[in-house]
Write a protein that holds these residues in place. Sequence first.
Motif, PDB file in Angstrom:
ATOM      1  N   GLY A 123      72.055  15.960  40.117  1.00  0.00           N
ATOM      2  CA  GLY A 123      73.133  15.443  39.292  1.00  0.00           C
ATOM      3  C   GLY A 123      72.601  14.771  38.045  1.00  0.00           C
ATOM      4  O   GLY A 123      71.491  14.216  38.035  1.00  0.00           O
ATOM      5  N   PHE A 124      73.388  14.830  36.965  1.00  0.00           N
ATOM      6  CA  PHE A 124      73.049  14.168  35.708  1.00  0.00           C
ATOM      7  C   PHE A 124      74.279  13.397  35.238  1.00  0.00           C
ATOM      8  O   PHE A 124      75.406  13.916  35.312  1.00  0.00           O
ATOM      9  N   ASP A 125      74.068  12.166  34.790  1.00  0.00           N
ATOM     10  CA  ASP A 125      75.221  11.344  34.429  1.00  0.00           C
ATOM     11  C   ASP A 125      74.959  10.539  33.164  1.00  0.00           C
ATOM     12  O   ASP A 125      73.806  10.245  32.815  1.00  0.00           O
ATOM     13  N   ILE A 126      76.041  10.186  32.497  1.00  0.00           N
ATOM     14  CA  ILE A 126      76.027   9.324  31.316  1.00  0.00           C
ATOM     15  C   ILE A 126      77.037   8.208  31.552  1.00  0.00           C
ATOM     16  O   ILE A 126      78.176   8.473  31.958  1.00  0.00           O
ATOM     17  N   GLY A 127      76.636   6.964  31.330  1.00  0.00           N
ATOM     18  CA  GLY A 127      77.532   5.829  31.488  1.00  0.00           C
ATOM     19  C   GLY A 127      77.474   4.909  30.298  1.00  0.00           C
ATOM     20  O   GLY A 127      76.404   4.704  29.708  1.00  0.00           O
ATOM     21  N   LEU A 128      78.619   4.348  29.937  1.00  0.00           N
ATOM     22  CA  LEU A 128      78.680   3.449  28.789  1.00  0.00           C
ATOM     23  C   LEU A 128      79.583   2.267  29.105  1.00  0.00           C
ATOM     24  O   LEU A 128      80.809   2.421  29.207  1.00  0.00           O
ATOM     25  N   PRO A 129      79.021   1.052  29.270  1.00  0.00           N
ATOM     26  CA  PRO A 129      79.849  -0.141  29.454  1.00  0.00           C
ATOM     27  C   PRO A 129      80.517  -0.530  28.131  1.00  0.00           C
ATOM     28  O   PRO A 129      79.833  -0.813  27.150  1.00  0.00           O
ATOM     29  N   ILE A 130      81.843  -0.537  28.118  1.00  0.00           N
ATOM     30  CA  ILE A 130      82.579  -0.926  26.908  1.00  0.00           C
ATOM     31  C   ILE A 130      82.692  -2.443  26.810  1.00  0.00           C
ATOM     32  O   ILE A 130      82.468  -3.044  25.757  1.00  0.00           O
ATOM     33  N   VAL A 146      67.779   5.526  32.807  1.00  0.00           N
ATOM     34  CA  VAL A 146      67.122   4.909  31.658  1.00  0.00           C
ATOM     35  C   VAL A 146      68.172   4.519  30.622  1.00  0.00           C
ATOM     36  O   VAL A 146      69.207   5.194  30.482  1.00  0.00           O
ATOM     37  N   ARG A 147      67.930   3.400  29.941  1.00  0.00           N
ATOM     38  CA  ARG A 147      68.766   2.961  28.823  1.00  0.00           C
ATOM     39  C   ARG A 147      67.909   3.094  27.567  1.00  0.00           C
ATOM     40  O   ARG A 147      67.217   2.142  27.169  1.00  0.00           O
ATOM     41  N   PRO A 148      67.916   4.260  26.927  1.00  0.00           N
ATOM     42  CA  PRO A 148      66.937   4.578  25.883  1.00  0.00           C
ATOM     43  C   PRO A 148      66.980   3.649  24.679  1.00  0.00           C
ATOM     44  O   PRO A 148      65.932   3.360  24.071  1.00  0.00           O
ATOM     45  N   LEU A 149      68.170   3.174  24.324  1.00  0.00           N
ATOM     46  CA  LEU A 149      68.256   2.318  23.136  1.00  0.00           C
ATOM     47  C   LEU A 149      67.628   0.947  23.363  1.00  0.00           C
ATOM     48  O   LEU A 149      67.340   0.239  22.384  1.00  0.00           O
ATOM     49  N   GLU A 170      73.557   4.529  29.113  1.00  0.00           N
ATOM     50  CA  GLU A 170      72.672   4.820  30.239  1.00  0.00           C
ATOM     51  C   GLU A 170      72.718   6.301  30.598  1.00  0.00           C
ATOM     52  O   GLU A 170      73.791   6.897  30.682  1.00  0.00           O
ATOM     53  N   PHE A 171      71.545   6.883  30.837  1.00  0.00           N
ATOM     54  CA  PHE A 171      71.417   8.257  31.309  1.00  0.00           C
ATOM     55  C   PHE A 171      70.766   8.235  32.693  1.00  0.00           C
ATOM     56  O   PHE A 171      69.771   7.530  32.907  1.00  0.00           O
ATOM     57  N   GLY A 172      71.325   9.018  33.623  1.00  0.00           N
ATOM     58  CA  GLY A 172      70.783   9.035  34.978  1.00  0.00           C
ATOM     59  C   GLY A 172      70.601  10.436  35.515  1.00  0.00           C
ATOM     60  O   GLY A 172      71.245  11.387  35.060  1.00  0.00           O
ATOM     61  N   ALA A 173      69.716  10.563  36.498  1.00  0.00           N
ATOM     62  CA  ALA A 173      69.483  11.842  37.187  1.00  0.00           C
ATOM     63  C   ALA A 173      69.347  11.560  38.676  1.00  0.00           C
ATOM     64  O   ALA A 173      68.678  10.606  39.082  1.00  0.00           O
ATOM     65  N   THR A 174      70.004  12.394  39.497  1.00  0.00           N
ATOM     66  CA  THR A 174      70.058  12.174  40.935  1.00  0.00           C
ATOM     67  C   THR A 174      69.607  13.413  41.695  1.00  0.00           C
ATOM     68  O   THR A 174      69.894  14.542  41.275  1.00  0.00           O
ATOM     69  N   TYR A 175      68.913  13.186  42.790  1.00  0.00           N
ATOM     70  CA  TYR A 175      68.603  14.249  43.739  1.00  0.00           C
ATOM     71  C   TYR A 175      68.959  13.738  45.131  1.00  0.00           C
ATOM     72  O   TYR A 175      68.613  12.606  45.502  1.00  0.00           O
ATOM     73  N   ALA A 176      69.657  14.559  45.913  1.00  0.00           N
ATOM     74  CA  ALA A 176      70.006  14.188  47.284  1.00  0.00           C
ATOM     75  C   ALA A 176      69.985  15.420  48.165  1.00  0.00           C
ATOM     76  O   ALA A 176      70.279  16.536  47.706  1.00  0.00           O
TER      77      ALA A 176
END
Length: 445
Positions: A226-233, A173-176, A191-197
Amino acid sequence: MKRTLTLLLALLVLTSAYSQRRVQRETPTKPQTSGEFTGGLGLSWFDGKPYYLLNISPEIAFGKIGIGLDVNLRIGVNDGKIRSEDWNEFYDFLRAIRYVRYGLKGDPFYARLGALDYARLGHGTIVYYYKNNASYDDRKVGLEFDVDFGKFGFESVFSDLKRVGVFGLRGYVRPLKFTPAGGIPIIGNLEFGATYATDFDKDAIAHYDTVSRKIVRDWDRPDIFGFDIGLPIIKSKIFGWDVYFDYMKFVNYGSGIAYGTNLEFRGLGVLNIGAKIERRNFGDQFLPSYFNYFHEVERFNLRDTVNATSKLQALRKAKKTSGTYGELFITILGQLQIVGSYQQLDATPESGTLHLDLQMPQVLPTIVFDAGYDRRNIKNFGDVFRLDERSLLYAEIGYKPVKYIVVSMLYQWTFKPVRTDNGTKYEVQKRVEPRVSFVFPFGKK
Protein backbone atom coordinates in the motif's frame (compact mmCIF):
# COMPACT_ATOMS: atom_id res chain seq x y z
CA MET A 1 -19.98 -30.05 53.04
CA LYS A 2 -18.09 -30.59 49.80
CA ARG A 3 -21.29 -30.12 47.76
CA THR A 4 -22.06 -26.86 49.63
CA LEU A 5 -18.54 -25.55 49.04
CA THR A 6 -18.76 -26.35 45.34
CA LEU A 7 -22.07 -24.50 44.99
CA LEU A 8 -20.69 -21.45 46.80
CA LEU A 9 -17.62 -21.37 44.60
CA ALA A 10 -19.77 -21.66 41.49
CA LEU A 11 -21.67 -18.54 42.58
CA LEU A 12 -18.55 -16.63 43.55
CA VAL A 13 -16.86 -16.51 40.16
CA LEU A 14 -14.04 -14.30 41.36
CA THR A 15 -11.93 -14.68 38.26
CA SER A 16 -9.83 -12.30 36.26
CA ALA A 17 -12.67 -11.73 33.83
CA TYR A 18 -13.56 -8.29 35.20
CA SER A 19 -9.95 -7.24 34.80
CA GLN A 20 -9.78 -8.76 31.33
CA ARG A 21 -12.96 -6.99 30.35
CA ARG A 22 -11.41 -3.64 31.17
CA VAL A 23 -8.48 -4.40 28.89
CA GLN A 24 -10.31 -6.26 26.14
CA ARG A 25 -12.92 -3.53 25.89
CA GLU A 26 -10.20 -0.89 25.99
CA THR A 27 -10.94 1.03 22.81
CA PRO A 28 -8.59 2.92 20.48
CA THR A 29 -9.95 6.22 21.80
CA LYS A 30 -9.79 5.35 25.50
CA PRO A 31 -6.89 3.11 26.54
CA GLN A 32 -6.27 1.87 30.04
CA THR A 33 -4.55 4.61 32.06
CA SER A 34 -5.04 3.54 35.68
CA GLY A 35 -4.37 0.50 37.82
CA GLU A 36 -6.44 -2.31 39.32
CA PHE A 37 -5.80 -5.40 41.37
CA THR A 38 -8.33 -8.15 40.77
CA GLY A 39 -8.31 -11.71 42.00
CA GLY A 40 -10.18 -14.44 43.80
CA LEU A 41 -11.53 -17.94 43.58
CA GLY A 42 -13.87 -19.69 41.20
CA LEU A 43 -14.87 -22.93 39.57
CA SER A 44 -14.30 -24.00 35.96
CA TRP A 45 -14.88 -27.12 33.85
CA PHE A 46 -12.62 -28.67 31.21
CA ASP A 47 -13.75 -31.78 29.34
CA GLY A 48 -16.39 -32.36 31.98
CA LYS A 49 -13.88 -32.20 34.86
CA PRO A 50 -14.35 -29.58 37.60
CA TYR A 51 -11.44 -27.46 38.81
CA TYR A 52 -11.11 -24.96 41.62
CA LEU A 53 -9.65 -21.73 40.24
CA LEU A 54 -7.21 -19.40 41.98
CA ASN A 55 -6.59 -16.22 40.02
CA ILE A 56 -4.32 -13.18 40.37
CA SER A 57 -4.69 -10.51 37.71
CA PRO A 58 -3.28 -7.07 38.52
CA GLU A 59 -3.21 -4.24 36.00
CA ILE A 60 -0.66 -1.53 36.53
CA ALA A 61 -0.45 1.74 34.60
CA PHE A 62 2.04 4.38 35.68
CA GLY A 63 3.36 7.01 33.36
CA LYS A 64 3.65 5.49 29.91
CA ILE A 65 4.04 1.93 31.16
CA GLY A 66 1.15 -0.52 31.41
CA ILE A 67 1.22 -4.15 32.56
CA GLY A 68 -1.59 -6.68 32.77
CA LEU A 69 -1.20 -10.20 34.16
CA ASP A 70 -3.54 -13.18 34.05
CA VAL A 71 -2.26 -15.98 36.30
CA ASN A 72 -4.62 -18.93 36.78
CA LEU A 73 -4.06 -22.04 38.89
CA ARG A 74 -6.70 -24.72 38.30
CA ILE A 75 -6.76 -27.50 40.89
CA GLY A 76 -8.76 -30.67 40.26
CA VAL A 77 -11.76 -31.06 42.55
CA ASN A 78 -11.39 -34.85 42.48
CA ASP A 79 -7.60 -35.34 42.62
CA GLY A 80 -6.26 -32.07 44.04
CA LYS A 81 -3.68 -31.74 41.22
CA ILE A 82 -2.87 -28.64 39.19
CA ARG A 83 -4.13 -28.92 35.62
CA SER A 84 -0.88 -29.66 33.76
CA GLU A 85 -2.15 -28.52 30.34
CA ASP A 86 -2.12 -24.91 31.57
CA TRP A 87 1.61 -24.95 32.35
CA ASN A 88 3.28 -27.62 30.23
CA GLU A 89 5.31 -25.37 27.91
CA PHE A 90 7.18 -22.08 28.00
CA TYR A 91 4.54 -20.34 25.87
CA ASP A 92 1.99 -20.87 28.67
CA PHE A 93 4.11 -18.71 30.97
CA LEU A 94 4.26 -15.97 28.34
CA ARG A 95 0.48 -16.02 27.99
CA ALA A 96 0.17 -15.37 31.73
CA ILE A 97 1.32 -11.86 30.84
CA ARG A 98 -1.76 -10.52 29.05
CA TYR A 99 0.11 -7.44 27.89
CA VAL A 100 3.06 -5.17 28.54
CA ARG A 101 3.04 -1.81 26.82
CA TYR A 102 4.96 1.44 26.70
CA GLY A 103 3.11 4.51 25.48
CA LEU A 104 -0.10 4.58 23.46
CA LYS A 105 -0.82 4.23 19.77
CA GLY A 106 0.05 7.57 18.17
CA ASP A 107 2.85 8.42 20.62
CA PRO A 108 6.40 8.98 19.30
CA PHE A 109 7.36 5.61 20.83
CA TYR A 110 4.83 2.81 21.31
CA ALA A 111 5.33 -0.88 22.05
CA ARG A 112 2.89 -3.58 23.15
CA LEU A 113 3.61 -7.25 23.79
CA GLY A 114 0.85 -9.81 24.35
CA ALA A 115 -2.81 -9.62 23.33
CA LEU A 116 -3.45 -7.25 20.43
CA ASP A 117 -6.93 -5.76 20.66
CA TYR A 118 -6.99 -2.89 18.14
CA ALA A 119 -3.86 -3.19 16.00
CA ARG A 120 -3.83 -0.93 12.95
CA LEU A 121 -1.44 0.55 10.40
CA GLY A 122 -1.78 3.98 8.79
CA HIS A 123 -5.33 4.87 7.83
CA GLY A 124 -6.53 1.31 8.32
CA THR A 125 -7.17 0.32 4.71
CA ILE A 126 -5.02 -2.83 5.12
CA VAL A 127 -4.71 -3.55 8.87
CA TYR A 128 -7.55 -2.11 10.96
CA TYR A 129 -8.72 -3.10 14.44
CA TYR A 130 -7.01 -6.46 14.06
CA LYS A 131 -7.30 -8.86 17.03
CA ASN A 132 -4.87 -11.74 17.38
CA ASN A 133 -7.20 -13.69 19.72
CA ALA A 134 -10.31 -15.42 18.41
CA SER A 135 -11.28 -16.16 22.02
CA TYR A 136 -9.81 -16.45 25.51
CA ASP A 137 -9.09 -20.13 24.79
CA ASP A 138 -6.97 -19.22 21.75
CA ARG A 139 -4.74 -16.53 23.24
CA LYS A 140 -1.58 -15.54 21.40
CA VAL A 141 1.42 -13.38 22.24
CA GLY A 142 1.82 -10.70 19.59
CA LEU A 143 3.78 -7.48 19.17
CA GLU A 144 3.10 -3.90 18.11
CA PHE A 145 6.09 -1.56 17.76
CA ASP A 146 5.97 2.03 16.44
CA VAL A 147 8.57 4.80 16.40
CA ASP A 148 8.06 8.37 15.11
CA PHE A 149 11.32 10.31 14.69
CA GLY A 150 9.52 13.46 13.54
CA LYS A 151 10.82 13.51 9.99
CA PHE A 152 10.15 9.81 9.42
CA GLY A 153 9.04 6.71 11.29
CA PHE A 154 7.43 3.29 11.12
CA GLU A 155 4.58 1.17 12.51
CA SER A 156 4.59 -2.61 12.81
CA VAL A 157 2.43 -5.52 13.95
CA PHE A 158 3.20 -9.23 14.39
CA SER A 159 0.35 -11.44 15.55
CA ASP A 160 2.05 -14.45 17.13
CA LEU A 161 5.57 -14.91 18.50
CA LYS A 162 5.17 -18.70 18.71
CA ARG A 163 3.68 -19.51 15.31
CA VAL A 164 4.00 -17.44 12.18
CA GLY A 165 0.92 -15.36 11.44
CA VAL A 166 -0.06 -11.85 10.42
CA PHE A 167 2.81 -9.43 9.82
CA GLY A 168 2.53 -5.80 8.82
CA LEU A 169 4.98 -2.92 8.45
CA ARG A 170 4.39 0.69 7.43
CA GLY A 171 7.16 3.22 6.93
CA TYR A 172 6.52 6.91 6.38
CA VAL A 173 8.39 10.11 5.72
CA ARG A 174 7.59 13.83 5.96
CA PRO A 175 9.91 15.09 3.20
CA LEU A 176 9.43 18.81 3.77
CA LYS A 177 10.73 18.41 7.33
CA PHE A 178 14.17 17.95 5.78
CA THR A 179 13.95 21.46 4.28
CA PRO A 180 13.12 24.97 5.54
CA ALA A 181 9.61 24.40 4.15
CA GLY A 182 8.99 21.99 7.03
CA GLY A 183 8.00 24.95 9.19
CA ILE A 184 5.25 26.09 6.84
CA PRO A 185 1.79 25.53 8.40
CA ILE A 186 -0.23 22.65 6.97
CA ILE A 187 1.93 21.75 3.97
CA GLY A 188 5.00 21.24 6.14
CA ASN A 189 3.39 18.14 7.69
CA LEU A 190 2.74 16.39 4.35
CA GLU A 191 3.33 12.66 4.86
CA PHE A 192 4.04 9.80 2.44
CA GLY A 193 3.76 6.18 3.58
CA ALA A 194 4.30 2.65 2.27
CA THR A 195 2.86 -0.53 3.79
CA TYR A 196 3.48 -4.24 3.41
CA ALA A 197 1.31 -6.87 5.13
CA THR A 198 0.81 -10.60 4.80
CA ASP A 199 -0.25 -13.73 6.67
CA PHE A 200 2.38 -16.45 7.09
CA ASP A 201 -0.04 -18.90 8.68
CA LYS A 202 -0.28 -22.08 6.60
CA ASP A 203 -4.07 -21.79 6.57
CA ALA A 204 -3.86 -18.38 4.90
CA ILE A 205 -3.42 -20.15 1.54
CA ALA A 206 -5.86 -23.00 2.22
CA HIS A 207 -9.09 -23.63 0.33
CA TYR A 208 -11.55 -26.41 -0.35
CA ASP A 209 -11.04 -27.97 -3.79
CA THR A 210 -14.46 -28.94 -5.17
CA VAL A 211 -12.92 -31.36 -7.70
CA SER A 212 -10.80 -33.48 -5.35
CA ARG A 213 -13.07 -32.67 -2.39
CA LYS A 214 -10.01 -32.04 -0.27
CA ILE A 215 -8.47 -29.12 1.52
CA VAL A 216 -5.35 -27.94 -0.30
CA ARG A 217 -2.86 -25.18 0.42
CA ASP A 218 -1.51 -24.09 -2.93
CA TRP A 219 -2.90 -20.59 -3.64
CA ASP A 220 -0.86 -17.42 -3.64
CA ARG A 221 -0.33 -15.83 -0.24
CA PRO A 222 -2.32 -12.62 0.50
CA ASP A 223 0.65 -10.25 0.20
CA ILE A 224 -0.49 -6.62 0.16
CA PHE A 225 1.40 -3.43 -0.67
CA GLY A 226 0.00 0.00 0.00
CA PHE A 227 1.00 3.62 -0.64
CA ASP A 228 -0.60 6.57 1.11
CA ILE A 229 -0.52 10.37 1.31
CA GLY A 230 -1.75 12.27 4.37
CA LEU A 231 -2.06 15.97 5.08
CA PRO A 232 -3.07 17.42 8.48
CA ILE A 233 -5.08 20.59 7.80
CA ILE A 234 -5.61 21.56 11.46
CA LYS A 235 -3.65 20.17 14.38
CA SER A 236 -4.31 21.81 17.75
CA LYS A 237 -5.28 20.85 21.30
CA ILE A 238 -8.96 21.34 20.49
CA PHE A 239 -9.41 20.64 16.78
CA GLY A 240 -7.89 18.11 14.44
CA TRP A 241 -8.58 17.68 10.73
CA ASP A 242 -6.68 15.72 8.12
CA VAL A 243 -7.26 14.32 4.65
CA TYR A 244 -5.66 11.29 3.02
CA PHE A 245 -5.45 9.06 -0.05
CA ASP A 246 -4.50 5.34 -0.07
CA TYR A 247 -3.68 2.91 -2.86
CA MET A 248 -3.57 -0.85 -2.06
CA LYS A 249 -2.55 -3.82 -4.22
CA PHE A 250 -2.55 -7.58 -3.57
CA VAL A 251 0.52 -9.01 -5.30
CA ASN A 252 -1.35 -11.68 -7.28
CA TYR A 253 -4.88 -10.33 -6.94
CA GLY A 254 -6.69 -7.01 -7.25
CA SER A 255 -6.21 -3.41 -6.16
CA GLY A 256 -8.21 -0.56 -4.66
CA ILE A 257 -8.12 3.05 -3.56
CA ALA A 258 -9.58 4.89 -0.58
CA TYR A 259 -9.75 8.60 0.23
CA GLY A 260 -11.26 10.34 3.17
CA THR A 261 -11.00 12.71 6.08
CA ASN A 262 -10.72 12.59 9.87
CA LEU A 263 -12.26 15.20 12.16
CA GLU A 264 -11.71 15.48 15.90
CA PHE A 265 -12.96 17.84 18.60
CA ARG A 266 -11.52 17.70 22.13
CA GLY A 267 -13.72 19.70 24.49
CA LEU A 268 -11.44 20.09 27.51
CA GLY A 269 -12.34 16.67 28.92
CA VAL A 270 -16.09 17.36 28.83
CA LEU A 271 -16.99 16.24 25.32
CA ASN A 272 -14.78 14.58 22.73
CA ILE A 273 -16.10 13.84 19.26
CA GLY A 274 -14.32 12.14 16.40
CA ALA A 275 -15.56 11.28 12.94
CA LYS A 276 -14.10 9.54 9.92
CA ILE A 277 -15.67 9.30 6.48
CA GLU A 278 -14.03 7.40 3.67
CA ARG A 279 -14.92 6.60 0.08
CA ARG A 280 -13.64 3.30 -1.31
CA ASN A 281 -13.24 2.02 -4.88
CA PHE A 282 -12.09 -1.55 -5.49
CA GLY A 283 -11.26 -3.65 -8.54
CA ASP A 284 -11.91 -7.36 -8.90
CA GLN A 285 -10.30 -9.65 -6.30
CA PHE A 286 -9.89 -7.02 -3.60
CA LEU A 287 -11.13 -6.77 0.00
CA PRO A 288 -10.56 -3.69 2.21
CA SER A 289 -9.02 -3.86 5.70
CA TYR A 290 -8.16 -7.49 5.00
CA PHE A 291 -6.63 -7.95 8.45
CA ASN A 292 -9.41 -6.96 10.85
CA TYR A 293 -11.15 -8.15 14.04
CA PHE A 294 -12.65 -11.20 12.25
CA HIS A 295 -9.49 -12.29 10.45
CA GLU A 296 -8.47 -15.11 12.82
CA VAL A 297 -11.85 -16.77 12.22
CA GLU A 298 -12.23 -15.81 8.56
CA ARG A 299 -8.75 -16.96 7.50
CA PHE A 300 -9.81 -20.60 7.35
CA ASN A 301 -12.70 -22.32 9.09
CA LEU A 302 -13.22 -26.06 8.74
CA ARG A 303 -16.97 -26.66 8.41
CA ASP A 304 -17.05 -30.47 8.50
CA THR A 305 -14.72 -33.36 7.64
CA VAL A 306 -13.28 -31.64 4.56
CA ASN A 307 -15.48 -28.70 3.59
CA ALA A 308 -14.22 -25.29 4.69
CA THR A 309 -14.61 -21.57 4.18
CA SER A 310 -11.56 -19.51 3.35
CA LYS A 311 -10.96 -15.77 3.32
CA LEU A 312 -8.76 -16.22 0.28
CA GLN A 313 -11.70 -17.78 -1.56
CA ALA A 314 -13.75 -14.67 -0.76
CA LEU A 315 -10.91 -12.49 -2.05
CA ARG A 316 -10.67 -14.39 -5.35
CA LYS A 317 -14.45 -14.12 -5.87
CA ALA A 318 -14.70 -10.41 -5.01
CA LYS A 319 -16.05 -8.22 -7.83
CA LYS A 320 -15.32 -4.65 -8.79
CA THR A 321 -17.29 -2.30 -6.59
CA SER A 322 -17.22 0.86 -4.51
CA GLY A 323 -18.53 1.78 -1.09
CA THR A 324 -18.51 4.09 1.90
CA TYR A 325 -17.02 3.67 5.36
CA GLY A 326 -17.92 5.83 8.35
CA GLU A 327 -16.78 5.94 11.95
CA LEU A 328 -17.92 8.00 14.94
CA PHE A 329 -16.83 8.15 18.57
CA ILE A 330 -18.19 10.23 21.41
CA THR A 331 -16.80 10.53 24.94
CA ILE A 332 -18.59 12.48 27.67
CA LEU A 333 -16.75 13.49 30.86
CA GLY A 334 -14.18 10.78 30.21
CA GLN A 335 -16.71 8.11 31.22
CA LEU A 336 -19.57 7.47 28.82
CA GLN A 337 -18.05 6.37 25.53
CA ILE A 338 -19.74 5.32 22.30
CA VAL A 339 -17.77 4.05 19.31
CA GLY A 340 -19.39 2.92 16.07
CA SER A 341 -18.34 2.18 12.52
CA TYR A 342 -20.08 0.84 9.42
CA GLN A 343 -19.09 -0.11 5.88
CA GLN A 344 -21.44 -0.74 2.96
CA LEU A 345 -20.50 -1.59 -0.63
CA ASP A 346 -22.73 -0.07 -3.31
CA ALA A 347 -23.34 -3.14 -5.48
CA THR A 348 -23.20 -5.85 -2.80
CA PRO A 349 -26.24 -6.02 -0.51
CA GLU A 350 -24.63 -8.51 1.88
CA SER A 351 -21.53 -6.40 2.53
CA GLY A 352 -22.44 -4.44 5.66
CA THR A 353 -19.83 -4.52 8.43
CA LEU A 354 -20.67 -3.10 11.85
CA HIS A 355 -18.59 -2.38 14.95
CA LEU A 356 -20.07 -0.98 18.18
CA ASP A 357 -18.63 -0.24 21.63
CA LEU A 358 -20.42 1.21 24.65
CA GLN A 359 -18.74 1.89 27.98
CA MET A 360 -20.25 3.58 31.03
CA PRO A 361 -18.18 2.36 34.01
CA GLN A 362 -19.02 5.20 36.41
CA VAL A 363 -21.77 7.26 34.83
CA LEU A 364 -24.11 5.96 37.54
CA PRO A 365 -22.35 5.44 40.91
CA THR A 366 -23.59 1.89 41.49
CA ILE A 367 -24.10 0.61 37.92
CA VAL A 368 -21.45 -0.81 35.59
CA PHE A 369 -22.33 -1.48 31.95
CA ASP A 370 -20.05 -2.49 29.11
CA ALA A 371 -20.87 -3.93 25.70
CA GLY A 372 -19.20 -4.60 22.38
CA TYR A 373 -20.66 -5.95 19.16
CA ASP A 374 -19.25 -6.83 15.74
CA ARG A 375 -21.10 -8.21 12.72
CA ARG A 376 -20.07 -8.88 9.13
CA ASN A 377 -21.92 -9.56 5.85
CA ILE A 378 -25.02 -7.67 6.97
CA LYS A 379 -27.85 -8.08 4.46
CA ASN A 380 -30.35 -5.48 5.64
CA PHE A 381 -31.49 -3.63 8.76
CA GLY A 382 -33.33 -6.68 10.07
CA ASP A 383 -30.10 -8.66 9.89
CA VAL A 384 -28.05 -6.25 12.01
CA PHE A 385 -28.53 -7.79 15.45
CA ARG A 386 -28.87 -11.50 14.73
CA LEU A 387 -26.39 -13.73 16.52
CA ASP A 388 -24.77 -16.40 14.34
CA GLU A 389 -21.38 -17.28 12.85
CA ARG A 390 -21.09 -13.70 11.57
CA SER A 391 -21.28 -12.12 15.04
CA LEU A 392 -19.15 -11.29 18.06
CA LEU A 393 -20.84 -10.03 21.22
CA TYR A 394 -19.77 -9.04 24.70
CA ALA A 395 -22.14 -7.56 27.28
CA GLU A 396 -21.90 -7.18 31.03
CA ILE A 397 -24.13 -5.34 33.46
CA GLY A 398 -23.17 -5.03 37.09
CA TYR A 399 -24.12 -3.52 40.41
CA LYS A 400 -21.78 -2.20 43.11
CA PRO A 401 -23.25 -2.94 46.55
CA VAL A 402 -20.10 -1.49 48.09
CA LYS A 403 -17.12 0.34 46.67
CA TYR A 404 -14.81 -2.55 45.79
CA ILE A 405 -17.32 -5.29 44.93
CA VAL A 406 -19.12 -5.76 41.60
CA VAL A 407 -21.99 -8.22 41.25
CA SER A 408 -22.57 -8.73 37.54
CA MET A 409 -23.89 -10.91 34.76
CA LEU A 410 -21.82 -11.57 31.64
CA TYR A 411 -23.00 -12.79 28.25
CA GLN A 412 -20.42 -13.53 25.57
CA TRP A 413 -20.80 -14.85 22.03
CA THR A 414 -17.48 -15.74 20.49
CA PHE A 415 -15.66 -18.63 18.78
CA LYS A 416 -13.83 -21.64 20.15
CA PRO A 417 -11.04 -23.15 18.02
CA VAL A 418 -11.06 -26.94 17.56
CA ARG A 419 -7.80 -28.25 16.07
CA THR A 420 -7.94 -31.14 13.58
CA ASP A 421 -5.50 -32.77 11.17
CA ASN A 422 -7.10 -30.90 8.25
CA GLY A 423 -7.17 -27.49 9.93
CA THR A 424 -9.05 -25.52 12.53
CA LYS A 425 -12.80 -25.51 13.03
CA TYR A 426 -14.25 -22.48 14.82
CA GLU A 427 -17.40 -23.26 16.73
CA VAL A 428 -19.68 -20.67 18.27
CA GLN A 429 -19.01 -20.45 22.00
CA LYS A 430 -21.68 -18.96 24.27
CA ARG A 431 -20.85 -18.00 27.82
CA VAL A 432 -23.25 -16.87 30.53
CA GLU A 433 -21.67 -16.17 33.91
CA PRO A 434 -22.93 -14.63 37.15
CA ARG A 435 -20.02 -12.98 38.94
CA VAL A 436 -18.92 -11.41 42.17
CA SER A 437 -15.66 -9.54 41.57
CA PHE A 438 -13.36 -7.76 44.00
CA VAL A 439 -11.70 -4.81 42.27
CA PHE A 440 -9.20 -2.56 44.02
CA PRO A 441 -8.23 0.45 41.89
CA PHE A 442 -5.06 2.44 42.39
CA GLY A 443 -3.40 5.28 40.55
CA LYS A 444 -5.02 8.38 39.10
CA LYS A 445 -7.65 8.25 36.40
